[in-house]
Every structure is written in structure tokens, then in C-alpha cells.
Write a protein that holds these residues in place. Structure first.
Motif, short mmCIF file in Angstrom:
data_model
loop_
_atom_site.label_atom_id
_atom_site.label_comp_id
_atom_site.label_asym_id
_atom_site.label_seq_id
_atom_site.Cartn_x
_atom_site.Cartn_y
_atom_site.Cartn_z
N PHE A 1 16.87 -7.83 -14.97
CA PHE A 1 16.63 -6.40 -14.83
C PHE A 1 17.91 -5.72 -14.36
O PHE A 1 18.51 -6.14 -13.35
CB PHE A 1 15.50 -6.14 -13.83
N ALA A 2 18.33 -4.67 -15.07
CA ALA A 2 19.60 -4.00 -14.79
C ALA A 2 19.37 -2.56 -14.34
O ALA A 2 18.44 -1.88 -14.79
CB ALA A 2 20.50 -4.01 -16.01
N LEU A 3 20.25 -2.09 -13.47
CA LEU A 3 20.15 -0.74 -12.93
C LEU A 3 20.47 0.33 -13.97
O LEU A 3 19.99 1.46 -13.86
CB LEU A 3 21.10 -0.61 -11.73
N SER A 4 21.29 -0.01 -14.97
CA SER A 4 21.65 0.97 -15.99
C SER A 4 21.98 0.27 -17.31
O SER A 4 22.19 -0.95 -17.34
CB SER A 4 22.87 1.79 -15.55
N ALA A 5 22.05 1.05 -18.37
CA ALA A 5 22.39 0.50 -19.69
C ALA A 5 23.80 -0.06 -19.71
O ALA A 5 24.08 -1.06 -20.37
CB ALA A 5 22.23 1.58 -20.76
N VAL B 1 16.07 -2.42 -18.62
CA VAL B 1 16.91 -1.44 -17.93
C VAL B 1 16.03 -0.41 -17.22
O VAL B 1 15.04 0.07 -17.79
CB VAL B 1 17.84 -0.72 -18.94
N ALA B 2 16.41 -0.07 -16.00
CA ALA B 2 15.67 0.94 -15.23
C ALA B 2 15.72 2.29 -15.93
O ALA B 2 16.74 2.65 -16.53
CB ALA B 2 16.26 1.05 -13.82
N GLU B 3 14.63 3.05 -15.84
CA GLU B 3 14.58 4.36 -16.48
C GLU B 3 15.55 5.33 -15.83
O GLU B 3 16.08 6.23 -16.49
CB GLU B 3 13.16 4.92 -16.41
N ALA C 1 12.93 -13.68 -11.56
CA ALA C 1 13.60 -12.43 -11.94
C ALA C 1 14.95 -12.32 -11.24
O ALA C 1 15.15 -12.84 -10.15
CB ALA C 1 12.73 -11.23 -11.57
N VAL C 2 15.88 -11.63 -11.91
CA VAL C 2 17.20 -11.37 -11.36
C VAL C 2 17.46 -9.87 -11.42
O VAL C 2 17.25 -9.24 -12.46
CB VAL C 2 18.31 -12.12 -12.13
N LEU C 3 17.94 -9.30 -10.31
CA LEU C 3 18.29 -7.88 -10.25
C LEU C 3 19.81 -7.74 -10.36
O LEU C 3 20.55 -8.36 -9.60
CB LEU C 3 17.81 -7.27 -8.92
N LEU C 4 20.24 -6.88 -11.28
CA LEU C 4 21.67 -6.68 -11.53
C LEU C 4 22.05 -5.24 -11.20
O LEU C 4 21.50 -4.29 -11.77
CB LEU C 4 21.99 -6.99 -12.99
N TYR C 5 23.03 -5.08 -10.30
CA TYR C 5 23.41 -3.76 -9.81
C TYR C 5 24.79 -3.31 -10.28
O TYR C 5 25.18 -2.17 -10.04
CB TYR C 5 23.39 -3.76 -8.28
N GLY D 1 14.56 2.23 -6.84
CA GLY D 1 13.13 2.36 -7.02
C GLY D 1 12.71 2.13 -8.46
O GLY D 1 11.72 1.42 -8.72
N ALA D 2 13.45 2.71 -9.38
CA ALA D 2 13.15 2.53 -10.80
C ALA D 2 13.40 1.10 -11.24
O ALA D 2 12.69 0.56 -12.09
CB ALA D 2 13.98 3.50 -11.64
N LEU D 3 14.41 0.47 -10.64
CA LEU D 3 14.71 -0.92 -10.97
C LEU D 3 13.58 -1.84 -10.52
O LEU D 3 13.10 -2.69 -11.29
CB LEU D 3 16.03 -1.34 -10.33
#
Length: 238
Positions: free
Chosen positions: A201-205, A221-223, A170-174, A228-230
């Protein structure tokens, strides 16, 4: 153990790594951006400013001490808890925390300060809608750029060595800039094996939109635009 690539810059990257470790993941740090301090003149702060708006803790971390001292007596409206915490640590005595949504913060400030001047410490690279909403409502926004966001480039060899030749789960994108850079990395021929089955996985649209999925890479995309949502999007550790 699921391997999660953290692309945000320090100091946030190490904080995220600790959080991932505590919940059973194996973090791998590969910052795709870095922040650099910009010169700021405290004399440019308007005398009629009635409040400070902050959408990024980095804007406060990079601000000169004399600028913080000149602003600290004003009420500080922070986008969320993390930014509010940073404001208190920097010396702001009156801090109002939002729910983490910059657009909602803009709407709140537009209602509270029509026709008034506010100071907005910010980065050179930023989303314009926050200021546009305020200005449309008649709020006088004095943007004070305290830092820039610069790309960090990594060679194929550096990345392969960091990954030990093993794939990333997984990759987290901020940020949008990191998302665009990640999309390029994921399509490099030498790195195909590393990112072939990776989930993104992205923090926002808005950040997700900067990740061109034409290569068939799905992204979630995080809700809510908070970490935390991410992290809640990650599959359960195995």
C-alpha cells in the motif's frame, strides 16, 4: 491478527505503530530510510522573503534553531495538518494548512505570491514538481535543504529474525526511496516466504511508481496523500 510492516523512519514509524495497534493490527517496524541533518546558514535567508512553504515536517525538525527564529515571523504555508502542527510547535505564529497535496499548495502559492520570494525548507531528496510549478508562475523559490534521506540496509538474517520467520500481510510505503528498497527486499530469495502473499500500500501514485511490480506484486494507492487514507486501504482486522 494482521501483521503490517511499517517502512517509514522515526519518529513517524512509532506514531504509525501506535495507530495500527489501536485499530487492531500488529505493526512490525522496519524503517528503510533515515533522515540526517544538513548544515544550514541562516544568513542565506533572503531579506525580501514574504512567506515560508513547507511540504515536510522533517524540514522543520532538522532546521537549526537560528533558522527557525529567522523564519518564524513569516506566514508559513504548510502542505497539511501534520506539517502545520509541526510548524506551530516550532514557533511559527501564522500557519496556513493545505489539504495534504503538494501540487495544490504550489498552485495556491503561485496565485498568492507572483514575483515574490519565498523560503522553502526541504530535504535534499524531493520531488521537483513543487518548485517547478512555483518558478513557472514567477515565484522566487529559495530552497533551504535541512536534511537528507538515506537508505537503511538490512540483512536477510536481521529481517527474518524481526519477522520470527512468519509472513507479513501488508506493507505501508511512505516514500519513493522506501518503495524502491522494498521492491528489492521482496525479491530476495531468502525472504520469499515472508513476502510471498504480502499486499503493498502506497501513500501516492508517485511512490507506487517506484515500486516495480514486474515480480507480480500488486500495489494499491491511497485516495489522498495522507496516512488516514493509506490505513483505510488495509483489510479489516481479523
Amino acid at each position: 491478527m494482521l501483521r503490517v510492516l511499517v517502512t517509514r523512519p522515526e519518529p513517524g514509524a512509532s506514531r504509525t505503530a501506535r495507530r495500527l495497534q489501536d485499530t487492531g493490527f500488529q505493526p512490525v517496524l522496519l524503517p528503510l530510510t533515515e533522515t540526517a541533518t544538513l548544515p544550514v546558514d541562516a544568513g542565506l535567508i533572503p531579506d525580501d522573503a514574504v512567506a515560508v512553504a513547507v511540504t515536510s515536517a522533517n524540514a522543520l525538525r532538522h532546521a537549526p534553531r537560528e533558522v527557525i527564529a529567522a523564519l518564524a515571523a513569516l506566514p508559513c504555508h504548510a502542505v497539511g495538518a501534520r506539517t502545520g502542527e509541526a510548524a506551530r510547535k516550532m514557533g511559527f505564529s501564522s500557519v496556513v494548512e493545505g489539504a495534504g497535496d503538494a501540487e495544490a499548495l504550489a498552485d495556491s502559492l503561485a496565485t498568492a505570491f507572483p514575483g515574490k520570494a519565498i523560503v522553502y525548507p526541504c530535504g535534499r531528496v524531493r520531488f521537483p514538481l513543487f518548485e517547478q510549478r512555483l518558478e513557472a508562475a514567477g515565484v522566487l523559490v529559495h530552497a533551504m535543504e535541512t536534511y537528507d534521506t538515506l537508505p537503511v540496509r538490512h540483512s536477510d538474517g536481521t529481517i527474518l529474525a524481526l519477522m520470527s520467520g512468519r509472513p507479513v500481510d501488508a506493507v505501508l510505503l511512505y516514500s519513493a526511496k522506501a518503495a524502491a528498497a522494498m521492491q528489492v527486499l521482496a525479491t530476495r530469495p531468502a525472504l520469499q516466504g515472508v513476502f510471498e502473499k504480502t499486499r503493498f500500500f502506497a501513500l501516492s501514485a508517485r511512490i507506487a511508481a517506484a515500486f516495480d511490480d514486474s515480480g507480480g506484486k500488486a500495489i494499491r494507492v491511497a485516495e489522498e496523500p495522507d496516512e488516514g487514507a493509506l490505513l483505510a486501504l488495509l483489510p479489516a482486522p481479523r
